[in-house]
Write an enzyme that holds these catalytic residues in place. Sequence first.
Site, PDB file in Angstrom:
ATOM      1  N   LYS A   6      11.618   6.566  -5.641  1.00 21.40           N
ATOM      2  CA  LYS A   6      11.137   5.183  -6.100  1.00 21.40           C
ATOM      3  C   LYS A   6       9.554   5.216  -6.354  1.00 21.40           C
ATOM      4  CE  LYS A   6      10.302   1.771  -3.289  1.00 21.40           C
ATOM      5  NZ  LYS A   6       9.410   1.149  -3.394  1.00 21.40           N
ATOM      6  N   ASN A   7       8.916   5.672  -5.587  1.00 22.71           N
ATOM      7  CA  ASN A   7       7.380   5.483  -5.672  1.00 22.71           C
ATOM      8  C   ASN A   7       6.778   6.433  -6.831  1.00 22.71           C
ATOM      9  OD1 ASN A   7       7.417   3.567  -3.869  1.00 22.71           O
ATOM     10  ND2 ASN A   7       6.354   4.406  -2.382  1.00 22.71           N
ATOM     11  N   CYS A  62       2.545  -9.910   1.378  1.00 19.68           N
ATOM     12  CA  CYS A  62       3.925  -9.538   1.487  1.00 19.68           C
ATOM     13  C   CYS A  62       4.060  -9.473   2.967  1.00 19.68           C
ATOM     14  CB  CYS A  62       4.434  -8.473   0.576  1.00 19.68           C
ATOM     15  SG  CYS A  62       3.945  -6.992   1.058  1.00 19.68           S
ATOM     16  N   ARG A  95      16.210  -1.983  -2.561  1.00 25.42           N
ATOM     17  CA  ARG A  95      15.267  -1.580  -3.330  1.00 25.42           C
ATOM     18  C   ARG A  95      14.851  -0.046  -3.403  1.00 25.42           C
ATOM     19  NH1 ARG A  95       9.959  -4.482  -1.533  1.00 25.42           N
ATOM     20  NH2 ARG A  95       9.363  -3.145  -3.535  1.00 25.42           N
TER      21      ARG A  95
HETATM   22  C1  UD1 Z   1       1.931   2.333  -2.532  1.00 24.02           C
HETATM   23  C2  UD1 Z   1       3.564   2.516  -2.370  1.00 24.02           C
HETATM   24  C3  UD1 Z   1       3.868   2.089  -0.783  1.00 24.02           C
HETATM   25  C4  UD1 Z   1       2.967   2.729   0.072  1.00 24.02           C
HETATM   26  C5  UD1 Z   1       1.428   2.761  -0.149  1.00 24.02           C
HETATM   27  C6  UD1 Z   1       0.724   3.435   0.607  1.00 24.02           C
HETATM   28  C7  UD1 Z   1       4.580   2.242  -4.619  1.00 24.02           C
HETATM   29  C8  UD1 Z   1       5.190   1.585  -5.555  1.00 24.02           C
HETATM   30  N1  UD1 Z   1       4.260   1.592  -3.299  1.00 24.02           N
HETATM   31  O1  UD1 Z   1       1.571   1.009  -2.361  1.00 24.02           O
HETATM   32  O2  UD1 Z   1       5.213   2.534  -0.557  1.00 24.02           O
HETATM   33  O3  UD1 Z   1       3.239   2.334   1.464  1.00 24.02           O
HETATM   34  O4  UD1 Z   1       1.153   3.142  -1.422  1.00 24.02           O
HETATM   35  O5  UD1 Z   1       1.121   4.781   0.830  1.00 24.02           O
HETATM   36  O6  UD1 Z   1       3.803   3.341  -4.657  1.00 24.02           O
HETATM   37  N2  UD1 Z   1      -5.823  -2.434  -0.710  1.00 24.02           N
HETATM   38  C9  UD1 Z   1      -6.713  -3.006  -0.816  1.00 24.02           C
HETATM   39  N3  UD1 Z   1      -7.449  -3.267  -2.165  1.00 24.02           N
HETATM   40  C10 UD1 Z   1      -6.708  -2.599  -3.315  1.00 24.02           C
HETATM   41  C11 UD1 Z   1      -5.807  -1.941  -3.108  1.00 24.02           C
HETATM   42  C12 UD1 Z   1      -5.342  -1.816  -1.859  1.00 24.02           C
HETATM   43  O7  UD1 Z   1      -7.322  -3.456   0.119  1.00 24.02           O
HETATM   44  O8  UD1 Z   1      -7.241  -2.915  -4.491  1.00 24.02           O
HETATM   45  C13 UD1 Z   1      -5.015  -1.993   0.608  1.00 24.02           C
HETATM   46  C14 UD1 Z   1      -3.773  -2.564   0.721  1.00 24.02           C
HETATM   47  O9  UD1 Z   1      -3.663  -3.979   1.140  1.00 24.02           O
HETATM   48  C15 UD1 Z   1      -3.015  -1.732   1.894  1.00 24.02           C
HETATM   49  C16 UD1 Z   1      -3.777  -0.490   1.532  1.00 24.02           C
HETATM   50  O10 UD1 Z   1      -4.867  -0.799   0.656  1.00 24.02           O
HETATM   51  O11 UD1 Z   1      -3.478  -2.196   3.080  1.00 24.02           O
HETATM   52  C17 UD1 Z   1      -2.964   0.550   0.753  1.00 24.02           C
HETATM   53  O12 UD1 Z   1      -2.505  -0.012  -0.335  1.00 24.02           O
HETATM   54  P1  UD1 Z   1      -2.389   0.924  -1.382  1.00 24.02           P
HETATM   55  O13 UD1 Z   1      -2.416   2.440  -1.235  1.00 24.02           O
HETATM   56  O14 UD1 Z   1      -2.672   0.542  -2.986  1.00 24.02           O
HETATM   57  O15 UD1 Z   1      -0.663   0.864  -1.905  1.00 24.02           O
HETATM   58  P2  UD1 Z   1       0.347   0.389  -2.899  1.00 24.02           P
HETATM   59  O16 UD1 Z   1       0.021   1.108  -4.177  1.00 24.02           O
HETATM   60  O17 UD1 Z   1       0.365  -0.988  -2.854  1.00 24.02           O
END
Ligand code: UD1
Length: 420
Positions: free
Chosen positions: A22-23, A119, A401
């Site tokens: 999925k990811n 979320c 999902r």
């Molecule tokens: C992706 C995955 C999710 C996984 C996560 C971490 C997908 C569709 N989803 O989510 O399943 O749990 O990676 O491996 O691939 N953050 C910030 N600022 C930003 C971006 C992120 O503070 O601009 C924080 C987020 O709030 C979170 C952490 O960084 O606490 C990790 O987020 P991120 O690595 O961006 O995860 P996702 O891409 O949302």
Amino acid sequence: MNKIVIKGGKPLRGEVYIEGAKNAVLPIVTSALLATEGVSKFYNVPNLSDVKIISELLTSLGVKINYNKEEKTLEVDARNPLKKEADFEFVSKMRASFLVAAPILVREKFAKVAMPGGCAIGSRPIEQHLKGFSLLGANIIKDAGYVELKAEKGLTGTTVFFDFPSVGATQNVIMASCLSKGKTILVNVAQEPEIGDMISFLKKMGAKISGENTSCLVIEGVEKLHGAEHTIMPDRVEAATYMIAAAATKGNVLVKNARYEDNVALVSKMREMGVQIEVNKNEIRVKNDRDYLLPIDVKTLPHPGFLTDMQSIIMVLTLLAKGVSTITETVFENRFMHVEELRRMNAKIRIEGRSALIEGGEKLEGTSVKATDLRAGAALVIAGLIANGQTVVTNIKHIDRGYVNIEEKLRKLGADIIRI
Ligand code: UD1
């Protein structure tokens, strides 16, 4: 509303086949929007509700999508100009929808995309995505829940340092850099295998990227990209779910289309607990005949550390360990929603700050529990497989999902499980 009903106590035995990740599919299908020539075709695309949402979002942008459920193929024809706005309707359903920002911006020079809110597992800010776009030359205005990105003269390569390796920000900024002018250097990028899969697709489209599987990527911008074909990598979290379910039920399961190299942290921790694991090319056998496992300490971290998405799932296995295990969540601030539900099943778990202290050895009792998010839902299903009596898992839209036919696959392995 659908529920999953499980009668616990059956060991899982047999073989299970793992779907495409999925990811990986979400960012890869989104990167197909960068192609102004040719059509992209994907293989091993799982029939998940998140794939449906991304397909609907892309269709709303004027892209032609053709999904064949039986063949698990998806075609993306993005040759027409893209609509410049992605609605909150999509972003609110699935945060990964924000990934369309980069392709719309680089192709149309303007994008208006709803900002993701928080979320169940924590707040999900996007400042690292926006920092990347801004350094590449985009003008950013936030207004009434939307972010508007403008780059009338296109983007220009530069160096972007991420404050931490965000998966989504790395993906968005890679896509933007591929069609920027000149060279972009991305420092402290996320190194998740799903990003490696996305880079391999982008290279087939004509992108010039080097440094994959390291913390620094170098991208030479190109004028245009074309459609390409790609087989989506296996889902390492789905594999982890069946591996842990096999161990927890004292079963013996061959997990097929699962790659050890994507699951080194998990395999190491499971072996540390005393679970027997045999690794072969593209398959992993998990056996467990011990009455008690050994306690472990787990800390979630960016790759190659222990994946946060597997934290709730391995917690169920630590309930079978003699002694106290600790699980520390460092990636999301609120990813212990499943703990309250597991406690209702008689689990002894205490939360201290960002750590859960799990005292194993208590028998779980079946009851009604609610899936608060995707991986919490998977953990509750595994808990149901080992609990006394009947467990009813509600709110299973979250499970759909990320899992294709979870109850059917578990039933084939011998579980007493139905969806009603
Ligand atoms: C992706 C995955 C999710 C996984 C996560 C971490 C997908 C569709 N989803 O989510 O399943 O749990 O990676 O491996 O691939 N953050 C910030 N600022 C930003 C971006 C992120 O503070 O601009 C924080 C987020 O709030 C979170 C952490 O960084 O606490 C990790 O987020 P991120 O690595 O961006 O995860 P996702 O891409 O949302």
